[in-house]
Design a protein around this motif. Structure first.
Motif, PDB file in Angstrom:
ATOM      1  N   GLU A 188     -12.565  -0.756  -5.209  1.00 21.65           N
ATOM      2  CA  GLU A 188     -11.537  -1.582  -4.570  1.00 21.65           C
ATOM      3  C   GLU A 188     -10.204  -1.534  -5.310  1.00 21.65           C
ATOM      4  OE1 GLU A 188     -11.181  -3.480  -1.831  1.00 21.65           O
ATOM      5  OE2 GLU A 188     -13.051  -2.697  -1.029  1.00 21.65           O
ATOM      6  N   SER A 189     -10.227  -1.188  -6.598  1.00 22.56           N
ATOM      7  CA  SER A 189      -8.982  -1.143  -7.368  1.00 22.56           C
ATOM      8  C   SER A 189      -8.057  -0.029  -6.876  1.00 22.56           C
ATOM      9  CB  SER A 189      -9.280  -0.948  -8.858  1.00 22.56           C
ATOM     10  OG  SER A 189      -9.850   0.327  -9.084  1.00 22.56           O
ATOM     11  N   ARG A 190      -8.604   0.934  -6.133  1.00 24.54           N
ATOM     12  CA  ARG A 190      -7.796   2.055  -5.658  1.00 24.54           C
ATOM     13  C   ARG A 190      -7.348   1.880  -4.219  1.00 24.54           C
ATOM     14  NH1 ARG A 190     -10.454   7.683  -6.997  1.00 24.54           N
ATOM     15  NH2 ARG A 190      -8.479   8.279  -6.037  1.00 24.54           N
ATOM     16  N   TYR A 191      -7.640   0.722  -3.635  1.00 22.49           N
ATOM     17  CA  TYR A 191      -7.227   0.500  -2.253  1.00 22.49           C
ATOM     18  C   TYR A 191      -5.705   0.443  -2.151  1.00 22.49           C
ATOM     19  CZ  TYR A 191      -6.051  -1.962   2.018  1.00 22.49           C
ATOM     20  OH  TYR A 191      -5.467  -2.314   3.210  1.00 22.49           O
ATOM     21  N   GLU A 192      -5.150   1.147  -1.164  1.00 25.01           N
ATOM     22  CA  GLU A 192      -3.725   1.109  -0.882  1.00 25.01           C
ATOM     23  C   GLU A 192      -3.512   0.756   0.585  1.00 25.01           C
ATOM     24  OE1 GLU A 192      -1.454   4.460  -2.088  1.00 25.01           O
ATOM     25  OE2 GLU A 192      -2.539   4.726  -3.976  1.00 25.01           O
ATOM     26  N   VAL A 193      -2.450   0.013   0.840  1.00 23.53           N
ATOM     27  CA  VAL A 193      -2.168  -0.383   2.214  1.00 23.53           C
ATOM     28  C   VAL A 193      -1.721   0.829   3.012  1.00 23.53           C
ATOM     29  CG1 VAL A 193      -1.543  -2.732   1.554  1.00 23.53           C
ATOM     30  CG2 VAL A 193       0.233  -0.979   1.687  1.00 23.53           C
ATOM     31  N   ASP A 194      -1.869   0.746   4.313  1.00 28.30           N
ATOM     32  CA  ASP A 194      -1.449   1.798   5.231  1.00 28.30           C
ATOM     33  C   ASP A 194       0.071   1.939   5.171  1.00 28.30           C
ATOM     34  OD1 ASP A 194      -0.418   2.740   7.906  1.00 28.30           O
ATOM     35  OD2 ASP A 194      -2.565   3.034   8.240  1.00 28.30           O
ATOM     36  N   ALA A 195       0.556   3.142   4.830  1.00 30.40           N
ATOM     37  CA  ALA A 195       1.983   3.343   4.604  1.00 30.40           C
ATOM     38  C   ALA A 195       2.803   3.106   5.871  1.00 30.40           C
ATOM     39  CB  ALA A 195       2.224   4.760   4.069  1.00 30.40           C
ATOM     40  N   PHE A 196       2.305   3.569   7.022  1.00 28.95           N
ATOM     41  CA  PHE A 196       3.034   3.373   8.274  1.00 28.95           C
ATOM     42  C   PHE A 196       3.100   1.903   8.644  1.00 28.95           C
ATOM     43  CE2 PHE A 196       2.318   2.994  12.993  1.00 28.95           C
ATOM     44  CZ  PHE A 196       3.653   3.111  13.345  1.00 28.95           C
ATOM     45  N   ILE A 197       1.954   1.215   8.581  1.00 32.45           N
ATOM     46  CA  ILE A 197       1.919  -0.202   8.934  1.00 32.45           C
ATOM     47  C   ILE A 197       2.819  -1.004   8.006  1.00 32.45           C
ATOM     48  CG2 ILE A 197       0.440  -2.245   9.074  1.00 32.45           C
ATOM     49  CD1 ILE A 197      -0.084  -0.318  11.329  1.00 32.45           C
ATOM     50  N   ASP A 198       2.764  -0.707   6.707  1.00 37.35           N
ATOM     51  CA  ASP A 198       3.550  -1.467   5.734  1.00 37.35           C
ATOM     52  C   ASP A 198       5.041  -1.217   5.898  1.00 37.35           C
ATOM     53  OD1 ASP A 198       3.560  -3.322   3.597  1.00 37.35           O
ATOM     54  OD2 ASP A 198       3.823  -1.722   2.138  1.00 37.35           O
ATOM     55  N   SER A 199       5.423  -0.023   6.322  1.00 35.73           N
ATOM     56  CA  SER A 199       6.836   0.318   6.428  1.00 35.73           C
ATOM     57  C   SER A 199       7.460  -0.067   7.760  1.00 35.73           C
ATOM     58  CB  SER A 199       7.018   1.829   6.221  1.00 35.73           C
ATOM     59  OG  SER A 199       6.605   2.230   4.943  1.00 35.73           O
ATOM     60  N   TYR A 200       6.666  -0.037   8.820  1.00 39.38           N
ATOM     61  CA  TYR A 200       7.251  -0.192  10.149  1.00 39.38           C
ATOM     62  C   TYR A 200       6.726  -1.371  10.949  1.00 39.38           C
ATOM     63  CZ  TYR A 200       9.522   4.305   9.622  1.00 39.38           C
ATOM     64  OH  TYR A 200      10.328   5.315   9.186  1.00 39.38           O
ATOM     65  N   VAL A 201       5.530  -1.858  10.632  1.00 39.48           N
ATOM     66  CA  VAL A 201       4.895  -2.838  11.512  1.00 39.48           C
ATOM     67  C   VAL A 201       4.766  -4.192  10.828  1.00 39.48           C
ATOM     68  CG1 VAL A 201       2.922  -3.310  13.004  1.00 39.48           C
ATOM     69  CG2 VAL A 201       3.617  -0.939  12.593  1.00 39.48           C
ATOM     70  N   PHE A 202       3.917  -4.291   9.828  1.00 36.71           N
ATOM     71  CA  PHE A 202       3.661  -5.543   9.113  1.00 36.71           C
ATOM     72  C   PHE A 202       4.029  -5.384   7.647  1.00 36.71           C
ATOM     73  CE2 PHE A 202       0.400  -5.942  12.528  1.00 36.71           C
ATOM     74  CZ  PHE A 202       0.818  -7.145  13.063  1.00 36.71           C
ATOM     75  N   PRO A 203       5.303  -5.463   7.284  1.00 38.94           N
ATOM     76  CA  PRO A 203       5.629  -5.384   5.854  1.00 38.94           C
ATOM     77  C   PRO A 203       4.893  -6.489   5.084  1.00 38.94           C
ATOM     78  CG  PRO A 203       7.614  -5.301   7.201  1.00 38.94           C
ATOM     79  CD  PRO A 203       6.496  -5.665   8.114  1.00 38.94           C
ATOM     80  N   ASP A 204       4.302  -6.111   3.972  1.00 37.58           N
ATOM     81  CA  ASP A 204       3.612  -7.077   3.112  1.00 37.58           C
ATOM     82  C   ASP A 204       2.279  -7.547   3.678  1.00 37.58           C
ATOM     83  OD1 ASP A 204       4.291  -7.621   0.542  1.00 37.58           O
ATOM     84  OD2 ASP A 204       5.210  -9.556   0.926  1.00 37.58           O
ATOM     85  N   GLY A 205       1.795  -6.943   4.759  1.00 38.41           N
ATOM     86  CA  GLY A 205       0.491  -7.308   5.286  1.00 38.41           C
ATOM     87  C   GLY A 205      -0.625  -6.659   4.486  1.00 38.41           C
ATOM     88  N   GLU A 206      -1.776  -7.324   4.423  1.00 42.91           N
ATOM     89  CA  GLU A 206      -2.921  -6.786   3.703  1.00 42.91           C
ATOM     90  C   GLU A 206      -4.207  -7.144   4.446  1.00 42.91           C
ATOM     91  OE1 GLU A 206      -2.921  -7.145  -0.780  1.00 42.91           O
ATOM     92  OE2 GLU A 206      -1.279  -8.533  -0.318  1.00 42.91           O
ATOM     93  N   LEU A 207      -5.097  -6.170   4.549  1.00 42.38           N
ATOM     94  CA  LEU A 207      -6.421  -6.416   5.102  1.00 42.38           C
ATOM     95  C   LEU A 207      -7.429  -6.446   3.967  1.00 42.38           C
ATOM     96  CD1 LEU A 207      -6.461  -3.999   8.181  1.00 42.38           C
ATOM     97  CD2 LEU A 207      -5.639  -6.363   8.049  1.00 42.38           C
ATOM     98  N   GLN A 208      -8.487  -7.225   4.161  1.00 42.27           N
ATOM     99  CA  GLN A 208      -9.568  -7.245   3.187  1.00 42.27           C
ATOM    100  C   GLN A 208     -10.904  -7.237   3.921  1.00 42.27           C
ATOM    101  OE1 GLN A 208      -9.314 -10.703   0.710  1.00 42.27           O
ATOM    102  NE2 GLN A 208      -9.442 -12.148   2.381  1.00 42.27           N
ATOM    103  N   PRO A 209     -11.970  -6.807   3.281  1.00 47.45           N
ATOM    104  CA  PRO A 209     -13.281  -6.792   3.935  1.00 47.45           C
ATOM    105  C   PRO A 209     -13.743  -8.204   4.279  1.00 47.45           C
ATOM    106  CG  PRO A 209     -13.275  -5.388   1.982  1.00 47.45           C
ATOM    107  CD  PRO A 209     -12.010  -6.183   1.945  1.00 47.45           C
ATOM    108  N   ILE A 210     -14.591  -8.300   5.294  1.00 44.69           N
ATOM    109  CA  ILE A 210     -15.070  -9.606   5.737  1.00 44.69           C
ATOM    110  C   ILE A 210     -15.827 -10.328   4.626  1.00 44.69           C
ATOM    111  CG2 ILE A 210     -17.087  -8.490   6.794  1.00 44.69           C
ATOM    112  CD1 ILE A 210     -15.372 -11.791   7.864  1.00 44.69           C
ATOM    113  N   GLY A 211     -16.530  -9.594   3.789  1.00 44.43           N
ATOM    114  CA  GLY A 211     -17.255 -10.237   2.685  1.00 44.43           C
ATOM    115  C   GLY A 211     -16.321 -10.973   1.736  1.00 44.43           C
ATOM    116  N   MET A 212     -15.152 -10.385   1.476  1.00 45.57           N
ATOM    117  CA  MET A 212     -14.177 -11.050   0.602  1.00 45.57           C
ATOM    118  C   MET A 212     -13.636 -12.314   1.256  1.00 45.57           C
ATOM    119  SD  MET A 212     -11.971  -7.940  -1.058  1.00 45.57           S
ATOM    120  CE  MET A 212     -12.733  -6.663  -2.062  1.00 45.57           C
TER     121      MET A 212
END
Length: 430
Positions: free
Chosen positions: A312-336
């Motif tokens: 999980e330490s290597r997870y990176e946000v989707d570059a397109f979504i972060d740049s054009y759609v939801f800046p600063d948005g983050e998804l996490q697994p349902i368990g978290m």
């Protein structure tokens, strides 16, 4: 004789080491590739420069948003085919560095550079948001991020969402149902899970254009407070509330959920909002909602989830979504999500996955946008409309292929007595 398309096809195949599944139409009118496949239209050399400078999702997105690339044919099929030849998200630099050790790949890159021509790199399209170095999720950064996505224009959202004006996954009784029916069923499902009764207080966190607030007040007699950070959403929602004659039952505020102080509430809904909270702030979010509920009160948290990674330490946000759609948005697994809700003091009583429902919803939104494309581009500009078409179509495929999911989590602020107030038989929602 025009030859850009066959040259480009050959160089790409040399680079990826596999046949190109799409047809190519180049800026000089030449074409190459399977005759029945969707066609990738490369309108100019600048498209190649964007892909060479950012070889992966972001470069492809920049070329698409700028209009340098287009698709002639079925968009969903084309995106599925493209997914197999684009550098893996979050691995661009390392994957490319490894690939460049291959002489064939280096030779292909040199050929693409000659074909693309100078200069390098092109400026990003103006629709691209400035990406912070890290996701801060302060009140000011969250407000800017929400404005980037939601203050596009209410008329534009009316085209995409239709009369329901609900911007979250619908709940489909059947695939051929209308979008309006499916969205009404989703609103009713939320209200039943929360067991709303006349006179109870509901806090709707991230209330959007007011659809749930109106439904809960009109159909269930609840007294509702809806909060949003979007000025445009709030103005639209307030007018809808007034038009329904519900100003004594529903209040719409421009307010951060962290600043709500008038609890306790009998129920809280958070529908498609928690994706904006951020992993570092999630426990704070859950704790704030727990504080605002009365003992025995229910929370319905409706949230998109990503698949967990081994590291999980290597997870990176989707570059397109972060740049054009939801800046600063983050998804996490349902368990978290479940873990953080329980750490905040909630008792999680039900988790319902409705992944396939979101794929159906997104395809209807894309169809709405395409059906009124001319007006949509007039309202928001062609670049922004192209962002939305790509983001929604790609997201529909991600849900269909189980790359992401969406879940409704029902949790209770169980009193010290241990009596949760939940029905003995789950999912009767009485």
């Amino acid at each position: 004789m025009p030859d850009a398309a066959p040259r480009l096809k050959g160089l790409v195949e040399q680079m990826v080491g596999a046949p190109l599944p799409l047809r190519i139409r180049a800026w000089d009118g030449s074409e190459a590739g399977p005759p029945t496949a969707p066609t990738l239209v490369v309108r100019n050399r600048r498209a190649l420069r964007r892909l060479l400078w950012k070889p992966g999702e972001l470069g492809l997105a920049r070329a698409w948003v700028a209009g340098d690339l287009d698709i002639d044919g079925d968009l969903y099929t084309a995106l599925d085919l493209l997914a197999g030849i684009v550098w893996e998200r979050g691995e661009d630099a390392r994957t490319l560095a490894q690939a460049l050790r291959d002489p064939e790949v280096r030779s292909a890159v040199r050929g693409l550079l000659r074909l693309a021509g100078p200069p390098l790199p092109p400026a990003p399209p103006r629709e691209e948001a400035r990406r912070p170095r890290r996701h801060l999720h302060t009140r000011s950064t969250d407000r800017r991020a929400i404005s980037h996505h939601y203050d596009v224009g209410n008329d534009f959202y009316e085209i995409v969402l239709g009369p329901s004006m609900v911007y979250s996954c619908a709940y489909w009784p059947a695939p051929d149902s209308t979008l309006e029916t499916a969205q009404r069923d989703k609103l009713e499902l939320v209200c039943r899970k929360l067991a709303l009764k006349p006179g109870q207080r509901l806090l709707d966190v991230g209330c959007g254009w007011g659809s749930l607030a109106i439904h809960a007040a009109r159909e269930h007699g609840a007294t509702v407070v809806g909060v949003t950070l979007s000025q445009e959403q709030a103005a639209y929602a307030r007018k809808r509330v007034a038009d329904e004659g519900l100003t004594d039952k529903a209040e719409i505020r421009v307010q951060d959920y962290r600043d709500v102080r008038d609890g306790p509430y009998d129920a809280i809904s958070s529908i498609g909002m928690a994706e904006h909270v951020g992993a570092e702030r999630y426990l704070e979010y859950a704790t704030d909602l727990h504080r605002l509920l009365r003992p025995g009160g229910r929370l319905l948290n409706h949230q998109i989830a990503r698949r967990p990674q081994r590291d999980e330490s290597r997870y990176e946000v989707d570059a397109f979504i972060d740049s054009y759609v939801f800046p600063d948005g983050e998804l996490q697994p349902i368990g978290m999500t479940v873990t953080q809700l329980e750490r905040a003091g909630f008792e999680v009583r039900d988790v319902e996955s409705i992944r396939e429902h979101y794929a159906l919803t997104l395809r209807r939104w894309v169809a709405n946008l395409e059906a009124d494309w001319g007006r949509a581009t007039q309202l928001t500009g062609p670049g922004r409309a192209r962002v939305w078409r790509l983001y929604m179509a790609a997201s529909a495929l991600a849900f269909e292929h189980n790359r992401i999911g969406v879940n409704q989590v029902l949790a209770v602020k169980t009193p010290e007595s241990g009596m949760s107030g939940m029905p003995l038989r789950a999912r009767t929602w009485n």
